[in-house]
Scaffold this motif. Structure first.
Motif, PDB file in Angstrom:
ATOM      1  N   ARG A  95      21.150   5.480   5.592  1.00 20.46           N
ATOM      2  CA  ARG A  95      20.428   5.309   4.319  1.00 20.46           C
ATOM      3  C   ARG A  95      19.064   5.999   4.365  1.00 20.46           C
ATOM      4  NH1 ARG A  95      24.252   4.479   0.700  1.00 20.46           N
ATOM      5  NH2 ARG A  95      25.224   2.421   0.789  1.00 20.46           N
ATOM      6  N   TYR A  96      18.393   5.933   5.505  1.00 28.60           N
ATOM      7  CA  TYR A  96      17.081   6.573   5.618  1.00 28.60           C
ATOM      8  C   TYR A  96      17.218   8.088   5.530  1.00 28.60           C
ATOM      9  CZ  TYR A  96      12.342   7.523   7.238  1.00 28.60           C
ATOM     10  OH  TYR A  96      11.042   7.962   7.322  1.00 28.60           O
ATOM     11  N   SER A  97      18.261   8.644   6.140  1.00 30.55           N
ATOM     12  CA  SER A  97      18.489  10.092   6.051  1.00 30.55           C
ATOM     13  C   SER A  97      18.769  10.501   4.611  1.00 30.55           C
ATOM     14  CB  SER A  97      19.666  10.494   6.957  1.00 30.55           C
ATOM     15  OG  SER A  97      19.364  10.253   8.313  1.00 30.55           O
ATOM     16  N   LEU A 145       0.822  -1.203   0.000  1.00 30.63           N
ATOM     17  CA  LEU A 145       0.000   0.000   0.000  1.00 30.63           C
ATOM     18  C   LEU A 145       0.853   1.248   0.000  1.00 30.63           C
ATOM     19  CD1 LEU A 145      -2.743   1.377   0.190  1.00 30.63           C
ATOM     20  CD2 LEU A 145      -2.631   1.115   2.685  1.00 30.63           C
ATOM     21  N   VAL A 146       1.924   1.230   0.807  1.00 29.62           N
ATOM     22  CA  VAL A 146       2.821   2.384   0.842  1.00 29.62           C
ATOM     23  C   VAL A 146       3.432   2.620  -0.522  1.00 29.62           C
ATOM     24  CG1 VAL A 146       5.015   3.213   1.762  1.00 29.62           C
ATOM     25  CG2 VAL A 146       3.322   2.227   3.293  1.00 29.62           C
ATOM     26  N   LEU A 147       3.862   1.530  -1.188  1.00 34.36           N
ATOM     27  CA  LEU A 147       4.480   1.665  -2.494  1.00 34.36           C
ATOM     28  C   LEU A 147       3.517   2.219  -3.522  1.00 34.36           C
ATOM     29  CD1 LEU A 147       7.053   1.126  -4.104  1.00 34.36           C
ATOM     30  CD2 LEU A 147       6.093  -1.077  -4.740  1.00 34.36           C
ATOM     31  N   VAL A 148       2.279   1.728  -3.505  1.00 32.69           N
ATOM     32  CA  VAL A 148       1.278   2.217  -4.455  1.00 32.69           C
ATOM     33  C   VAL A 148       1.048   3.706  -4.267  1.00 32.69           C
ATOM     34  CG1 VAL A 148      -1.161   2.092  -5.072  1.00 32.69           C
ATOM     35  CG2 VAL A 148       0.151   0.006  -4.766  1.00 32.69           C
ATOM     36  N   CYS A 149       0.946   4.121  -3.003  1.00 33.05           N
ATOM     37  CA  CYS A 149       0.734   5.545  -2.724  1.00 33.05           C
ATOM     38  C   CYS A 149       1.884   6.385  -3.252  1.00 33.05           C
ATOM     39  CB  CYS A 149       0.570   5.780  -1.217  1.00 33.05           C
ATOM     40  SG  CYS A 149      -0.965   5.098  -0.555  1.00 33.05           S
ATOM     41  N   GLN A 150       3.119   5.861  -3.079  1.00 36.35           N
ATOM     42  CA  GLN A 150       4.282   6.610  -3.550  1.00 36.35           C
ATOM     43  C   GLN A 150       4.263   6.749  -5.067  1.00 36.35           C
ATOM     44  OE1 GLN A 150       7.313   4.121  -1.960  1.00 36.35           O
ATOM     45  NE2 GLN A 150       7.645   5.414  -0.180  1.00 36.35           N
ATOM     46  N   MET A 151       3.886   5.669  -5.739  1.00 38.17           N
ATOM     47  CA  MET A 151       3.955   5.682  -7.198  1.00 38.17           C
ATOM     48  C   MET A 151       2.783   6.433  -7.816  1.00 38.17           C
ATOM     49  SD  MET A 151       5.226   1.814  -7.983  1.00 38.17           S
ATOM     50  CE  MET A 151       5.380   2.187  -9.714  1.00 38.17           C
ATOM     51  N   GLY A 152       1.669   6.500  -7.086  1.00 37.88           N
ATOM     52  CA  GLY A 152       0.477   7.082  -7.694  1.00 37.88           C
ATOM     53  C   GLY A 152       0.172   8.483  -7.252  1.00 37.88           C
ATOM     54  N   LEU A 153      -0.188   8.646  -5.963  1.00 42.77           N
ATOM     55  CA  LEU A 153      -0.749   9.912  -5.531  1.00 42.77           C
ATOM     56  C   LEU A 153       0.282  10.930  -5.083  1.00 42.77           C
ATOM     57  CD1 LEU A 153      -3.773   8.545  -3.488  1.00 42.77           C
ATOM     58  CD2 LEU A 153      -3.760   9.422  -5.827  1.00 42.77           C
ATOM     59  N   TRP A 154       1.311  10.477  -4.329  1.00 41.78           N
ATOM     60  CA  TRP A 154       2.256  11.443  -3.767  1.00 41.78           C
ATOM     61  C   TRP A 154       3.686  11.046  -4.111  1.00 41.78           C
ATOM     62  CZ3 TRP A 154      -1.163   8.908  -0.175  1.00 41.78           C
ATOM     63  CH2 TRP A 154      -2.357   9.604   0.003  1.00 41.78           C
ATOM     64  N   PRO A 155       4.123  11.258  -5.348  1.00 43.75           N
ATOM     65  CA  PRO A 155       5.439  10.793  -5.769  1.00 43.75           C
ATOM     66  C   PRO A 155       6.578  11.486  -5.054  1.00 43.75           C
ATOM     67  CG  PRO A 155       4.436  12.198  -7.456  1.00 43.75           C
ATOM     68  CD  PRO A 155       3.392  11.939  -6.432  1.00 43.75           C
ATOM     69  N   GLU A 165       6.592   6.514   5.186  1.00 43.63           N
ATOM     70  CA  GLU A 165       6.800   6.482   6.628  1.00 43.63           C
ATOM     71  C   GLU A 165       7.524   5.211   7.037  1.00 43.63           C
ATOM     72  OE1 GLU A 165       3.118   7.046   8.600  1.00 43.63           O
ATOM     73  OE2 GLU A 165       2.787   9.047   7.789  1.00 43.63           O
ATOM     74  N   GLU A 166       7.282   4.104   6.333  1.00 39.04           N
ATOM     75  CA  GLU A 166       8.013   2.864   6.552  1.00 39.04           C
ATOM     76  C   GLU A 166       8.637   2.442   5.235  1.00 39.04           C
ATOM     77  OE1 GLU A 166       5.818  -0.246   8.324  1.00 39.04           O
ATOM     78  OE2 GLU A 166       5.742   0.724  10.296  1.00 39.04           O
ATOM     79  N   VAL A 167       9.882   1.995   5.298  1.00 40.08           N
ATOM     80  CA  VAL A 167      10.591   1.603   4.089  1.00 40.08           C
ATOM     81  C   VAL A 167      11.071   0.162   4.234  1.00 40.08           C
ATOM     82  CG1 VAL A 167      11.354   3.968   3.652  1.00 40.08           C
ATOM     83  CG2 VAL A 167      12.821   2.413   4.941  1.00 40.08           C
ATOM     84  N   CYS A 168      11.476  -0.408   3.117  1.00 39.82           N
ATOM     85  CA  CYS A 168      12.037  -1.754   3.100  1.00 39.82           C
ATOM     86  C   CYS A 168      13.486  -1.648   2.651  1.00 39.82           C
ATOM     87  CB  CYS A 168      11.242  -2.654   2.160  1.00 39.82           C
ATOM     88  SG  CYS A 168      11.687  -4.401   2.279  1.00 39.82           S
ATOM     89  N   PHE A 169      14.411  -1.900   3.561  1.00 43.69           N
ATOM     90  CA  PHE A 169      15.839  -1.843   3.256  1.00 43.69           C
ATOM     91  C   PHE A 169      16.286  -3.163   2.634  1.00 43.69           C
ATOM     92  CE2 PHE A 169      15.176   0.890   6.952  1.00 43.69           C
ATOM     93  CZ  PHE A 169      15.832   2.058   6.597  1.00 43.69           C
ATOM     94  N   ILE A 170      17.308  -3.080   1.784  1.00 45.19           N
ATOM     95  CA  ILE A 170      17.956  -4.274   1.252  1.00 45.19           C
ATOM     96  C   ILE A 170      19.412  -4.247   1.689  1.00 45.19           C
ATOM     97  CG2 ILE A 170      18.585  -5.585  -0.804  1.00 45.19           C
ATOM     98  CD1 ILE A 170      16.348  -4.233  -2.298  1.00 45.19           C
ATOM     99  N   ALA A 171      19.889  -5.363   2.213  1.00 41.39           N
ATOM    100  CA  ALA A 171      21.308  -5.513   2.556  1.00 41.39           C
ATOM    101  C   ALA A 171      21.861  -6.715   1.817  1.00 41.39           C
ATOM    102  CB  ALA A 171      21.489  -5.676   4.057  1.00 41.39           C
ATOM    103  N   VAL A 172      23.075  -6.583   1.328  1.00 36.53           N
ATOM    104  CA  VAL A 172      23.778  -7.698   0.701  1.00 36.53           C
ATOM    105  C   VAL A 172      24.989  -8.017   1.560  1.00 36.53           C
ATOM    106  CG1 VAL A 172      25.074  -8.451  -1.305  1.00 36.53           C
ATOM    107  CG2 VAL A 172      22.953  -7.170  -1.608  1.00 36.53           C
ATOM    108  N   ASN A 173      25.003  -9.196   2.141  1.00 30.55           N
ATOM    109  CA  ASN A 173      25.990  -9.563   3.154  1.00 30.55           C
ATOM    110  C   ASN A 173      25.957  -8.518   4.266  1.00 30.55           C
ATOM    111  OD1 ASN A 173      26.641 -12.002   2.028  1.00 30.55           O
ATOM    112  ND2 ASN A 173      28.441 -11.258   0.954  1.00 30.55           N
ATOM    113  N   VAL A 191      18.329   3.533  -0.498  1.00 28.22           N
ATOM    114  CA  VAL A 191      16.873   3.374  -0.560  1.00 28.22           C
ATOM    115  C   VAL A 191      16.302   4.399  -1.530  1.00 28.22           C
ATOM    116  CG1 VAL A 191      14.724   3.450   0.769  1.00 28.22           C
ATOM    117  CG2 VAL A 191      16.826   2.586   1.827  1.00 28.22           C
ATOM    118  N   SER A 192      15.374   3.954  -2.376  1.00 26.63           N
ATOM    119  CA  SER A 192      14.660   4.879  -3.255  1.00 26.63           C
ATOM    120  C   SER A 192      13.268   4.330  -3.517  1.00 26.63           C
ATOM    121  CB  SER A 192      15.408   5.073  -4.585  1.00 26.63           C
ATOM    122  OG  SER A 192      15.304   3.917  -5.396  1.00 26.63           O
TER     123      SER A 192
END
Length: 376
Positions: free
Chosen positions: A169-171, A12-22, A27-35, A41-42
């Protein structure tokens, strides 16, 4: 049920970002870490859930990630992205909606394209290329870690240690959402008025971190006033106080290493490497700031040749306990008598009462208590 709820929220957060408020940050993000590396984050590359499958951007498998995991991302045409490594490959046909290994075997689930990004199911990729992944709830949302046998910490242990890199990364992510500011035309200067010189000075307090209870109380006082200091940690402290180390990193305190240059069993370099490894296990970061104790000259050269920044204090107050208002006033007088910025080595001779009194006195004098850096 909790997993489904988290999945729906993330989607839902992703849809809102892509559609209504680009231009609005999630408010909550999904981080990716490799090792052990937390990736930038974007909105364009934010992982999301589709049904039971967690999707990640295929474009992460380039650069250093490609070297770490041995997987390469290729997009030979608009509709045929490929992930390859270890002599095998996954071919994602976006037009046909299929996934195959090029030898007649089909796989599921298929890739999903959003904008210019191609997303693939992390479960499929890790299983096919003999990798592992985990997902953890973290303060800003969720953390997905993809790892192989090169990883140091994994799962919950890594999530706890990676709090500071995730905050960084969040900052960066929040700054990327800020609208560009137009530079206003400069106002004409008033030749009659002159700016008064700034009062006060920069004070860099340096503390030896050995006792967890004492350090925690000092951190409480610094947080209460919004001030900073540098904590030079013993090897024992680094091994035992992971929570405090992560708190230091998250609140902007400086973290350094306290090393005994007179140790007959290990060289200065050996001690520094061991201490930095402990710091890395707790915070996924390392430091070059060092206080050499019992130094006679040789250890300093050894540390500097190894690339470390050895701090030499302008005022060594380790023999004078900063544990009362009178001691705080005395220290401030010493600082005021010196010109320019002042670095103060307090050692372990400081408690919460003395630090509180000094921070209040420094504020009255318009001095700024800052965290020393490698370039200070």
């Amino acid at each position: 049920m909790k997993r489904r709820a988290a999945a729906l929220l993330c989607a839902l957060v992703l849809v809102c970002q892509m559609g209504l408020w680009p231009a609005r940050a999630a408010e909550e993000v999904c981080f990716i870490a490799v090792n052990s590396e937390v990736l930038p984050v974007s909105d364009a590359t934010m992982p999301f859930w589709n049904g039971e499958y967690l999707y990640i951007p295929a474009s992460i498998f380039t650069g250093t990630v490609r070297k770490e995991l041995g997987i390469n991302y290729i997009r030979t045409s608009k509709n045929l992205p490929i992930l390859s490594g270890s002599g095998k490959a996954l071919l994602f046909d976006l037009e046909k909606g299929t996934v195959s290994d090029g030898e007649g075997t089909n796989y599921y689930p298929v890739a999903i394209q959003r904008g210019d990004e191609v997303f693939v199911a992390v479960s499929l990729v890790t299983l096919f290329f003999d990798l592992n992944y985990s997902q953890q709830k973290v303060p800003r949302g969720r953390l997905v870690q993809i790892y192989n046998d090169k990883a140091g910490l994994t799962g919950k242990s890594f999530a706890d240690a990676a709090i500071y890199p995730m905050e960084v990364r969040y900052s960066e992510y929040l700054r990327s959402k800020e609208p560009a500011q137009e530079t206003p035309d400069p106002e004409p200067e008033d030749p009659v008025q002159t700016e008064e010189p700034a009062e006060g000075k920069n004070v860099y307090l340096c503390v030896r971190a050995a006792q967890g209870e004492t350090v925690e109380a000092l951190l409480d006082e610094l947080d209460r006033k919004g001030d900073k200091a540098a904590f030079f940690c013993t090897e024992e402290f680094l091994a035992q106080e992971g929570d405090l180390l992560r708190r230091m990193m998250a609140t902007g305190q400086a973290v350094g290493l306290a090393v005994d240059a007179s140790d007959p069993e290990r060289t200065v370099t050996e001690q520094l490497l061991a201490s930095n490894e402990l710091l890395y296990q707790a915070t996924c970061t390392k430091t070059r700031l060092v206080i050499l104790e019992n130094e006679e000259g040789q250890g300093l050269q050894e540390a500097e040749r190894a690339g470390y920044r050895c701090v030499t204090a302008d005022l060594d107050r380790s023999a004078y306990a900063l544990k009362s208002t009178s001691a705080a006033d005395s220290l401030l007088q010493r600082i005021t008598a010196r010109r320019g910025s002042v670095t103060v080595w307090l050692g372990e001779s400081v408690d919460a009462t003395g630090l509180r009194a000094f921070l209040e006195a420094a504020e009255d004098a318009e001095d700024r208590c800052l965290a020393i850096t490698e370039t200070t």
